[in-house]
Design an enzyme around this catalytic site. Structure first.
Site, mmCIF file in Angstrom:
data_model
loop_
_atom_site.group_PDB
_atom_site.id
_atom_site.type_symbol
_atom_site.label_atom_id
_atom_site.label_comp_id
_atom_site.label_asym_id
_atom_site.label_seq_id
_atom_site.Cartn_x
_atom_site.Cartn_y
_atom_site.Cartn_z
ATOM 1 C CG ASP A 1 -38.197 29.908 -20.545
ATOM 2 O OD1 ASP A 1 -39.424 30.029 -20.410
ATOM 3 O OD2 ASP A 1 -37.667 28.932 -21.102
ATOM 4 N NE ARG B 1 -40.122 25.611 -17.513
ATOM 5 C CZ ARG B 1 -38.914 25.859 -18.002
ATOM 6 N NH1 ARG B 1 -37.914 25.036 -17.734
ATOM 7 N NH2 ARG B 1 -38.697 26.926 -18.742
ATOM 8 C CG HIS C 1 -46.906 34.825 -17.038
ATOM 9 N ND1 HIS C 1 -45.705 34.394 -17.561
ATOM 10 C CD2 HIS C 1 -47.866 34.080 -17.646
ATOM 11 C CE1 HIS C 1 -45.928 33.436 -18.453
ATOM 12 N NE2 HIS C 1 -47.231 33.217 -18.514
ATOM 13 C CG LEU D 1 -31.142 50.204 -16.829
ATOM 14 C CD1 LEU D 1 -29.856 49.395 -16.665
ATOM 15 C CD2 LEU D 1 -32.270 49.473 -16.110
ATOM 16 C CB SER E 1 -36.505 30.839 -27.872
ATOM 17 O OG SER E 1 -36.320 29.561 -27.310
ATOM 18 C CD GLU F 1 -18.228 35.778 -24.203
ATOM 19 O OE1 GLU F 1 -18.320 34.579 -23.887
ATOM 20 O OE2 GLU F 1 -17.474 36.195 -25.114
HETATM 21 C C1 IPE Z 1 -41.551 32.999 -19.839
HETATM 22 O O1 IPE Z 1 -42.004 32.015 -18.987
HETATM 23 C C2 IPE Z 1 -42.497 34.166 -19.942
HETATM 24 C C3 IPE Z 1 -43.157 34.336 -21.252
HETATM 25 C C4 IPE Z 1 -42.850 33.718 -22.359
HETATM 26 C C5 IPE Z 1 -44.244 35.302 -21.308
HETATM 27 P P1 IPE Z 1 -42.804 30.781 -19.564
HETATM 28 O O2 IPE Z 1 -44.254 31.124 -19.545
HETATM 29 O O3 IPE Z 1 -42.263 30.384 -20.901
HETATM 30 O O4 IPE Z 1 -42.489 29.680 -18.480
HETATM 31 P P2 IPE Z 1 -42.340 28.104 -18.707
HETATM 32 O O5 IPE Z 1 -41.266 27.912 -19.744
HETATM 33 O O6 IPE Z 1 -43.650 27.586 -19.131
HETATM 34 O O7 IPE Z 1 -41.912 27.608 -17.365
HETATM 35 MG MG MG Z 2 -40.890 28.964 -21.473
#
Ligand code: IPE
Ligand code: MG
Length: 225
Positions: free
Chosen positions: A2, A6, A19, A113, A171, A182
């Protein structure tokens, strides 16, 4: 994984640029895990709920997945990575579906892996599809039968679950399998996640006492009294 959006917004870049950086971070993380002897890595790339994002972000993510498959799979195959794509496939673009099948076939014999990429995945989706499978087979709805019908039945439950980006929630990730994982939460945005972050998580994991419902004394009787 995540924090991609941002990361981009902070730099006045479109979310898709985040991304793309997130993909680089995943590539780096796979290598780090192999160097550290981690045998299984499961990542959440696209959730059942992510379809609700703006259409251009959704189509951008689908296109990114398709191009990443074409670009990265040959090298991953050579490095010994075995790929699994976990999630509902039917409503994904044909190119992505074909890429998943091709990548799984090309890496099926690898053992270095296991990389599970959860895509169009949700923990509730998995539990519901597993229950439907068990019911259709006329089996009893036991924990064992449900576990065996889950989309992640080919790997053991995770030991450590890392969430980047500062949110303190699951989520809809690995709801069934994370029962005794953990948890490690970090404010680091996923595109910035690097070796020191992974090592901090592994170090903290090593400090945790995993009791699985038992008492401390039961785990190390020699130290009791
Ligand atoms: C996670 O990053 C990647 C995906 C869900 C594809 P976000 O896109 O949720 O990034 P933020 O939370 O908006 O920063
Ligand atoms: Mg996000």
């Amino acid at each position: 994984m995540d924090g991609n959006g941002r990361w981009a917004t902070k730099r006045f870049l479109p979310r898709l640029a985040g991304h793309k950086k997130g993909l680089d971070a995943l590539r780096r993380c796979v290598r780090l895990c192999m160097e550290r002897g981690v045998g299984i890595l499961t990542v959440f790339a696209f959730s059942s709920e992510n379809w609700g994002r703006p259409p251009e972000e959704v189509s951008g993510l689908m296109a990114l997945m398709a191009s990443a498959l074409a670009r990265e799979v040959p090298e991953l195959a050579q490095e010994g990575v075995r790929l699994h794509f976990v999630g509902a496939r039917a409503n994904l673009p044909a190119k992505v579906q074909a890429g998943f099948a091709q990548a799984e076939a090309a890496t099926a014999h690898n053992q270095q892996l296991v990389l599970n990429i959860c895509f169009n995945y949700g923990g509730r989706w998995d539990m519901a599809q597993a229950a439907a499978k068990v019911a259709a087979a006329g089996q009893a709805l036991t924990q064992e039968n449900l576990s065996a019908a889950m989309a992640l039945a080919h790997v053991p439950d995770p030991d450590l679950l890392i969430r980047t980006g500062g949110e303190l929630r699951l989520s809809n990730f690995l709801l069934w399998q994370a029962a005794y994982a953990e948890l490690f939460f970090t404010d680091r945005l996923w595109p910035d996640f690097d070796a020191p972050d992974l090592d901090a998580a592994l170090a903290q994991f090593a400090q945790r006492e995993r009791r699985f419902g038992q008492t401390s004394d039961q785990l190390s009787p020699s130290q009791a009294n």
